[in-house]
Scaffold this active site. Structure first.
Site, PDB file in Angstrom:
ATOM      1  N   HIS A 138       0.827  -1.213   0.000  1.00 36.64           N
ATOM      2  CA  HIS A 138       0.000   0.000   0.000  1.00 36.64           C
ATOM      3  C   HIS A 138       0.861   1.263   0.000  1.00 36.64           C
ATOM      4  CE1 HIS A 138      -3.431  -2.576   1.850  1.00 36.64           C
ATOM      5  NE2 HIS A 138      -3.316  -2.762   0.559  1.00 36.64           N
ATOM      6  N   CYS A 146       6.566   8.029  -9.196  1.00 38.04           N
ATOM      7  CA  CYS A 146       6.228   8.623 -10.494  1.00 38.04           C
ATOM      8  C   CYS A 146       5.085   7.856 -11.149  1.00 38.04           C
ATOM      9  CB  CYS A 146       7.450   8.611 -11.432  1.00 38.04           C
ATOM     10  SG  CYS A 146       7.039   9.183 -13.093  1.00 38.04           S
ATOM     11  N   CYS A 167       8.911  14.042 -11.894  1.00 38.71           N
ATOM     12  CA  CYS A 167       9.896  12.959 -11.722  1.00 38.71           C
ATOM     13  C   CYS A 167      11.265  13.374 -12.243  1.00 38.71           C
ATOM     14  CB  CYS A 167       9.399  11.730 -12.481  1.00 38.71           C
ATOM     15  SG  CYS A 167      10.577  10.385 -12.543  1.00 38.71           S
ATOM     16  N   CYS A 170      11.963  10.890 -15.542  1.00 34.42           N
ATOM     17  CA  CYS A 170      11.252  10.977 -16.832  1.00 34.42           C
ATOM     18  C   CYS A 170      10.377  12.224 -16.958  1.00 34.42           C
ATOM     19  CB  CYS A 170      10.383   9.729 -17.013  1.00 34.42           C
ATOM     20  SG  CYS A 170       8.884   9.772 -16.006  1.00 34.42           S
ATOM     21  N   THR A 208      -3.603  -8.166  10.983  1.00 33.15           N
ATOM     22  CA  THR A 208      -4.468  -7.702   9.903  1.00 33.15           C
ATOM     23  C   THR A 208      -5.848  -8.358  10.019  1.00 33.15           C
ATOM     24  OG1 THR A 208      -4.749  -7.461   7.512  1.00 33.15           O
ATOM     25  CG2 THR A 208      -3.602  -9.446   8.252  1.00 33.15           C
ATOM     26  N   SER A 209      -6.902  -7.596   9.681  1.00 35.85           N
ATOM     27  CA  SER A 209      -8.260  -8.158   9.691  1.00 35.85           C
ATOM     28  C   SER A 209      -8.485  -8.981   8.431  1.00 35.85           C
ATOM     29  CB  SER A 209      -9.282  -7.011   9.764  1.00 35.85           C
ATOM     30  OG  SER A 209      -9.107  -6.138   8.656  1.00 35.85           O
TER      31      SER A 209
HETATM   32  N1  APR Z   1      -1.106  -7.001  17.674  1.00 36.16           N
HETATM   33  C1  APR Z   1      -1.621  -7.752  16.652  1.00 36.16           C
HETATM   34  N2  APR Z   1      -2.812  -7.477  16.052  1.00 36.16           N
HETATM   35  C2  APR Z   1      -3.511  -6.427  16.525  1.00 36.16           C
HETATM   36  C3  APR Z   1      -3.053  -5.626  17.605  1.00 36.16           C
HETATM   37  C4  APR Z   1      -1.793  -5.949  18.180  1.00 36.16           C
HETATM   38  N3  APR Z   1      -1.273  -5.264  19.181  1.00 36.16           N
HETATM   39  N4  APR Z   1      -3.995  -4.657  17.842  1.00 36.16           N
HETATM   40  C5  APR Z   1      -4.996  -4.863  16.940  1.00 36.16           C
HETATM   41  N5  APR Z   1      -4.710  -5.923  16.148  1.00 36.16           N
HETATM   42  C6  APR Z   1      -5.496  -6.473  15.033  1.00 36.16           C
HETATM   43  C7  APR Z   1      -6.996  -6.259  15.089  1.00 36.16           C
HETATM   44  O1  APR Z   1      -7.621  -7.298  15.822  1.00 36.16           O
HETATM   45  C8  APR Z   1      -7.390  -6.308  13.616  1.00 36.16           C
HETATM   46  O2  APR Z   1      -7.681  -7.637  13.220  1.00 36.16           O
HETATM   47  O3  APR Z   1      -5.092  -5.781  13.879  1.00 36.16           O
HETATM   48  C9  APR Z   1      -6.125  -5.841  12.903  1.00 36.16           C
HETATM   49  C10 APR Z   1      -6.209  -4.483  12.230  1.00 36.16           C
HETATM   50  O4  APR Z   1      -7.144  -4.572  11.199  1.00 36.16           O
HETATM   51  P1  APR Z   1      -7.486  -3.287  10.295  1.00 36.16           P
HETATM   52  O5  APR Z   1      -7.708  -2.130  11.140  1.00 36.16           O
HETATM   53  O6  APR Z   1      -8.573  -3.724   9.384  1.00 36.16           O
HETATM   54  O7  APR Z   1      -6.134  -3.019   9.503  1.00 36.16           O
HETATM   55  P2  APR Z   1      -5.518  -3.794   8.244  1.00 36.16           P
HETATM   56  O8  APR Z   1      -5.919  -5.213   8.218  1.00 36.16           O
HETATM   57  O9  APR Z   1      -4.094  -3.483   8.218  1.00 36.16           O
HETATM   58  O10 APR Z   1      -6.257  -3.017   7.024  1.00 36.16           O
HETATM   59  C11 APR Z   1      -5.888  -3.334   5.719  1.00 36.16           C
HETATM   60  O11 APR Z   1      -7.209  -1.553   4.858  1.00 36.16           O
HETATM   61  O12 APR Z   1      -8.058   0.490   4.908  1.00 36.16           O
HETATM   62  C12 APR Z   1      -7.098  -0.245   4.356  1.00 36.16           C
HETATM   63  O13 APR Z   1      -5.107   0.606   3.441  1.00 36.16           O
HETATM   64  C13 APR Z   1      -5.691   0.248   4.645  1.00 36.16           C
HETATM   65  O14 APR Z   1      -3.707  -1.124   4.787  1.00 36.16           O
HETATM   66  C14 APR Z   1      -5.004  -0.975   5.257  1.00 36.16           C
HETATM   67  C15 APR Z   1      -5.913  -2.107   4.841  1.00 36.16           C
END
Ligand code: APR
Length: 264
Positions: A138, A146, A167, A170, A208-209
């Site tokens: 991301h 660029c 840039c 280019c 990550t969710s």
């Molecule tokens: N350690 C591990 N996980 C954690 C912690 C922690 N200390 N605190 C929170 N979390 C978990 C939450 O339970 C959740 O599942 O991190 C996750 C964060 O999820 P999101 O807020 O959805 O973030 P992410 O998955 O990175 O989002 C993906 O969405 O909006 C776009 O560009 C944005 O890169 C981002 C993408």
């Protein structure tokens, strides 16, 4: 002397360390949860940025393409303004330091137990912790890219006298390297993410969710090839049912614990 019975957390850490020890190409997908312990809000969940302020409109990318100079003017105006949309988030990133989770990932790389990180985070904290094998799917907030040749450079190194900045390679239009809603993922980052996913013999999914694609597809593709998945997240996610090992703990606790076991 009696030893305390092994908790499921201890067991998950022990199994994760054993899987890392016997794997040769470990890839990690990382999200906002890793940087939460550095004071940067996540996006979803109770205190998430999108939960509080709503997701940005999908036309951000279109608006940039229509008038990049205007986009840069607004971005410069809003710099340092905590009340501006995204101001709090920007200030949190500016003030953030790598945490124990980032440092443990850099150490896993140095120990040869982690081959590549695909991060969804734009905060540059992996690099500041010492990680080198990284794909920023991301983008990176401290960089520009660029639109014509894909050249990337440090935002701090470019002049914003004339807008839009152009840039040095280019002459194309430069945008902030962060991938906007509606913007296609840069080809080089996407290709490298697929390449690393195909090489992986163990996949870590950290903070990550797993609801944003294509990033969330990489662990699923690896799992389809029979590659074991380890999830590190205090909360359940869409990927939890696919994970072979689930570590329900903050990354800043679980990752150093795994490093400790691997050092022994
Ligand atoms: N350690 C591990 N996980 C954690 C912690 C922690 N200390 N605190 C929170 N979390 C978990 C939450 O339970 C959740 O599942 O991190 C996750 C964060 O999820 P999101 O807020 O959805 O973030 P992410 O998955 O990175 O989002 C993906 O969405 O909006 C776009 O560009 C944005 O890169 C981002 C993408």
């Amino acid at each position: 002397m009696t030893t305390a019975p092994e908790t499921s957390y201890d067991q998950s850490i022990r199994i994760a360390a054993a899987l890392l020890r016997r794997s040769s190409h470990v890839v990690a997908l990382v999200g906002a949860g890793l940087s939460a312990e550095s004071g940067i809000p996540t996006y979803r969940g109770p205190d998430g940025l999108w939960t509080k302020f709503g997701e940005p409109t999908i036309d951000g990318w279109e608006m940039f393409c229509e008038d990049p100079a205007a986009w840069w003017e607004v971005a410069i105006e809003r710099r340092g303004d905590a009340d501006a949309p995204g101001g709090e988030f920007a200030q949190a990133i500016d003030a953030a330091e790598p945490n124990a989770g980032h440092r443990a990932m850099a150490e896993l790389e140095q120990m040869g137990h982690l081959s590549h990180v695909i991060t969804q985070n734009i905060d540059n904290l992996h690099q500041r912790a010492g990680s080198t094998a990284i794909t920023e799917i991301h983008g990176n907030r401290a960089k520009v890219r660029c639109m014509n040749c894909g050249w990337r450079g440090e935002l701090a190194d470019i002049s914003l006298e004339a807008l839009p900045p152009l840039c040095p390679v280019c002459g194309g239009v430069l945008k902030n390297d962060t991938v906007m809603f509606g913007e296609p993922i840069p080809r080089d980052a996407l290709d490298e993410s697929y390449r690393q996913t195909a090489l992986a013999d163990l996949f870590l999914v950290i903070g990550t969710s797993a609801v944003v694609y294509p990033a969330a597809s990489f662990p699923i593709m690896a799992k389809r090839r029979g590659v074991p998945l380890i999830e590190i997240n205090p909360h359940e996610t869409d990927l939890s049912p696919l994970a072979d090992v689930v570590i329900r703990a903050p990354a800043g606790t679980a990752l150093p614990a795994i490093v400790d076991l691997l050092r022994r």
